[in-house]
Design a protein around this motif. Structure first.
Motif, short mmCIF file in Angstrom:
data_model
loop_
_atom_site.label_atom_id
_atom_site.label_comp_id
_atom_site.label_asym_id
_atom_site.label_seq_id
_atom_site.Cartn_x
_atom_site.Cartn_y
_atom_site.Cartn_z
N THR A 66 0.83 -1.21 0.00
CA THR A 66 0.00 0.00 0.00
C THR A 66 0.86 1.25 0.00
O THR A 66 0.58 2.23 -0.71
N THR B 188 2.31 1.89 -3.37
CA THR B 188 1.28 2.44 -4.25
C THR B 188 1.08 3.93 -4.00
O THR B 188 0.98 4.73 -4.93
N ARG C 1 3.99 5.83 -5.32
CA ARG C 1 3.86 5.92 -6.78
C ARG C 1 2.87 7.01 -7.16
O ARG C 1 3.09 7.76 -8.12
N VAL D 225 -5.42 1.82 -2.60
CA VAL D 225 -4.92 1.34 -3.90
C VAL D 225 -5.82 1.80 -5.03
O VAL D 225 -5.34 2.29 -6.07
N TYR E 216 -4.47 4.48 -7.87
CA TYR E 216 -4.31 4.07 -9.26
C TYR E 216 -5.32 4.73 -10.19
O TYR E 216 -5.03 4.96 -11.37
N TYR F 155 5.70 -6.39 -8.94
CA TYR F 155 5.82 -4.94 -8.91
C TYR F 155 7.11 -4.44 -9.56
O TYR F 155 7.24 -3.24 -9.77
#
Length: 362
Positions: free
Chosen positions: A134, A137, A140, A226, A230, A315
């Motif tokens: 998490t 993510t 990112r 998430v 995303y 990943y």
């Protein structure tokens, strides 16, 4: 040992076990017991295989990721700090699997100290793996959606502090395993490594804490984060002139679907079990329903564990940079493969100069 000696030993173990039972466990009503022979046979046959496969895949995959990081990457970047911690958490989790595989084959033969330590390592690794996924993510998301602001805040100190917080939360959520896990003798199944030693109502309370903690803190919250991260990344990428826009969106879709497909069945089984305990309906539940829930838990749990073990590979090696590193590693270790591997050194040299939208090699 003759039959009489075995019978006397059985009686000794039986009396020793039940003479030490807490009086608060005694109830005045009839208690419905299910033999669970089919469930136990399924567990003895298939769970050790699942755990062995997960253990091997985890050590192979995570070890390979760790090797590539240490050989070709800078260790002090934010991404690699998180990735190293994710690998370590998965290795910690996987290290407990051979013990549980042996346990399902026969009984707990490793003593009370290892019972507590292995149980704690199992949950610490499991919880921290989910949280680090998490966290990666979210990082990112910062790097892509808030690239300018993130460039100032995404420092090594930020990565270290966030990692420490994850480990503290994971350890705190697993302390009860260290306290409540004990080894006791079951008259039929032998030595058991399970939560015991407290009144039944107290044990049910802590079991509920574990189930709801797993569902809310280690599934629902990460899933929401998430999805949000995303979706935001996808919207951001669609608004840019990124050359490989379609590939990036496909990869995001695969990550979300895989995460959801692997984690949702297991956690909904956990939620159903928690609701049953909350309503005190276990006595009214038929043995067939109980067996079905146990079967569902076995299968869905191993799917979730498998994803937990291979997540670093998933990943990292989907990205072009890690694919390039892997090709270089294979070409170096196996020179005979050089002519079959196309190396692109230019992509590796320029990977650090890419835009924030491709910072994670979609």
């Amino acid at each position: 040992m003759d039959d009489d000696s075995q019978y006397l030993l059985f009686l000794d173990l039986f009396n020793e076990t039940y003479d030490t039972t807490d009086p608060s466990y005694v109830v005045s009503q009839n208690v419905k017991l299910c033999a669970k022979n089919s469930v136990n046979q399924f567990g003895a046959k298939f769970i050790p295989v699942f755990y062995t496969v997960n253990f091997l895949l985890s050590y192979l995959g995570n070890g390979l990721v760790l090797l590539v990081i240490y050989k070709y990457e800078k260790l002090n970047t934010v991404t690699n700090v998180f990735l190293q911690n994710l690998v370590f958490s998965n290795i910690l989790f996987a290290s407990s699997l051979p013990f549980w595989a042996t346990y399902h084959l026969s009984e707990w033969i490793f003593g009370i100290a290892l019972c507590k330590m292995v149980s704690s390592a199992y949950f610490i690794g499991f919880y921290s793996s989910i949280l680090f996924l998490t966290l990666m993510t979210f990082d990112r998301y910062l790097a892509v959606v808030h690239a300018v602001a993130a460039a100032k805040s995404r420092k090594k100190v930020y990565a270290i502090i966030a990692s420490v917080i994850v480990w503290v939360i994971s350890v705190a959520a697993s302390v009860k395993e260290l306290v409540l896990r004990n080894v006791w003798v079951h008259p039929v199944n032998g030595l058991m490594c399970e939560e015991s030693g407290l009144p039944q109502s107290t044990m049910e309370y802590w079991r509920l804490v574990t189930y709801y903690q797993q569902f809310l803190l280690f599934f629902l919250l990460p899933l929401i984060m998430v999805l949000y991260c995303y979706i935001s990344i996808t919207v951001r990428i669609l608004s840019t002139r990124m050359k490989e826009k379609c590939r990036a969106i496909k990869l995001i879709f695969v990550i979300i679907v895989t995460f959801f497909a692997c984690w949702t069945p297991y956690n909904f089984v956990i939620l159903i079990r928690a609701i049953q305990i909350s309503r005190s309906s276990l006595d009214e539940e038929s043995c067939s329903d109980s067996d079905k829930l146990d079967f569902a838990l076995y299968v869905t749990r191993n799917i979730a564990y498998l994803y937990c073990c291979i997540s670093p590979v998933f990943y990292t090696f989907v990205g072009k940079k890690f694919q390039s590193h892997f090709k270089r590693l294979m070409a170096k270790k196996f020179p005979c493969l050089k002519k079959h591997i196309s190396l692109n050194s230019q992509s590796t040299r320029t990977s650090s100069q890419r835009t924030p939208h491709s910072a994670y090699d979609y």
